[in-house]
Structures are given as C-alpha cells and as structure tokens.
Design an enzyme around this catalytic site. Structure first.
Site: not given
Ligand SMILES: O=C[C@H](O)[C@H](O)[C@H](O)COP(=O)(O)O
Length: 226
Positions: A27, A29, A82-83, A85, A95, A97, A104, A122
C-alpha cells in the site's frame, strides 16, 4: 496526507534493529516505509531482510535496496509493518484495499510485533463504518459466496479492475468480493465465521493481531498499543 504517511513511516524505523527479518506490507503508506528502510540499511550498514506481502512490496523492496527472502526461507519474523483501511478502538483492522490481504495476514500473524501505520482518517468507532470488508475468493465460487454473505446482512460486489477488463485478480490468482455489512458487532467472531464459507481464501478483518498502531495527525504521530 502524504506528509502524515511519511511521518508514520519514519517513526516505524525506530522499531528496526540489526539482524532483523521484517514483514513488508502493501500500500501507499508502507511504500514510504520500504523506501526509508532501504536508506537506513545503506546508511547504517544493517543486515536486515524483508519478507514481502505482495508483488508491489517485493518490487519496491528490490528497487529500494532491501534484500528480500520468502516466508519459507525465514526461521522467524521479528516485526511486520503495514497500513490499514480502518482501525477500531480495540485496534482491530480492516485491510485489503490493495487486494494483498491474504499474504499480509499470513506474515503479520507470525510477526513478533505487528506495527500498523495509518493517518487519523482511518480511525473508526466500529469496523465497516466507512470501508467494505475485502474477501479473497476462489474465482468459481464468487457468486455463491456473494449470495451466502446475505445471511450475514452483507451486500457484496465483485471488485473490478481499472487497467484491465474484468475482475481484479489477486497475486494468488483469485477474485475479491467487497462486502458491506450492516453492522459488525464482534470483529473476531466475524473474521472466523467468514473463513468457514467454502471458497473463501481469507478475509480482510484482522482482529486481535495489531500490537502497535502509529497514527499520523497534524499535531504529530500518536502511538496506540494493545
Ligand atoms: O491490500 C492492501 C493493504 O491491506 C493496505 O495495507 C491497506 O489497504 C492500506 O493501504 P494504504 O496505506 O495505501 O492506505
């Protein structure tokens, strides 16, 4: 927003030590974290390895100078970063997106410490408030599963690709259903229930596995711990 993402990604470097194996999330972040980690490895000549959770994080790690290993080559995973949602007050997450939820979860579940990076938009009172729950499914079963999700008071949509005709295909060759629930009262219970439906590979509720959440705010980075 990008500045908040960079701030939490920088803060996450304080969890990094020499000789660590680090789960690399997916993602926008985490992408900052992977780049900063590459710089840190070079500056401090660290012996650190990353285990990517997706093609995206693998390519980025290689480009950023983070040596990668696969899950079956590593004895243990020290930390994962990890990031997410959505994050609820008990630090349960949604998570997926980016459709990388299965790898993950496999990697983050096994990490000694799982560190989540988000900005304050979030944070939610209840999971599902803003975002649907992504569910990775075996392609042939997508419609049957979408119908079965009605039992859970959820409306599911097959996620369509943007730069490809037809549905999104995950890194594992599956489809993604995005399920909007009327209400998720018990995230852990829902996470377990969804995975009992035949054809479901994994779902995007991550209950009880985040250890630390770093939240980017305009006033600085807040640290939430379970
Ligand atoms: O499959 C993607 C992940 O779970 C991402 O870690 C999550 O969607 C967060 O992404 P971002 O940091 O782009 O908001």
């Amino acid at each position: 927003m990008e500045e908040l993402k960079k701030a939490v990604a920088r803060e996450a470097l304080s969890f990094v030590d020499d000789d660590m194996v680090i789960g690399l999330g997916t993602g926008s972040t985490t992408a900052y974290f992977i780049k900063f980690l590459g710089e840190l490895i070079k500056e401090e000549e660290l012996e650190v390895y990353g285990i990517p959770t997706s093609h995206q994080s693998r390519l980025l790690a290689i480009e950023s100078g983070v040596p990668v290993v696969s899950l079956d080559e590593a004895d243990a995973i020290d930390i994962a970063v990890d990031g997410a949602d959505e994050v609820d007050p008990a630090l349960n997450l949604i998570k997926g997106r980016g459709a990388a939820l299965t790898m993950e979860k496999i990697i983050e579940y096994r990490a000694g410490t799982f560190i989540v990076l988000v900005d304050e938009s979030k944070l939610v009172k209840r999971l599902g408030e803003k975002m649907p729950v992504p569910i990775e499914v075996i392609p042939a079963a997508w419609r049957a599963i979408a119908e079965e999700l009605e039992v859970f008071n959820a409306r599911a949509e097959l996620r369509m690709a943007v730069k490809k005709d037809g549905p999104v295909i995950t890194d594992n060759g599956n489809f993604i259903l995005d399920a909007r629930f009327e209400r998720i009262d018990d995230p852990l219970d829902m996470e377990i229930e969804l995975n009992t439906i035949p054809g479901v590979v994994e779902n995007g509720i991550f209950a009880d596995i985040a250890d630390v959440v770093l939240v980017g705010t305009r006033e600085g980075v807040r640290k939430l711990e379970r």
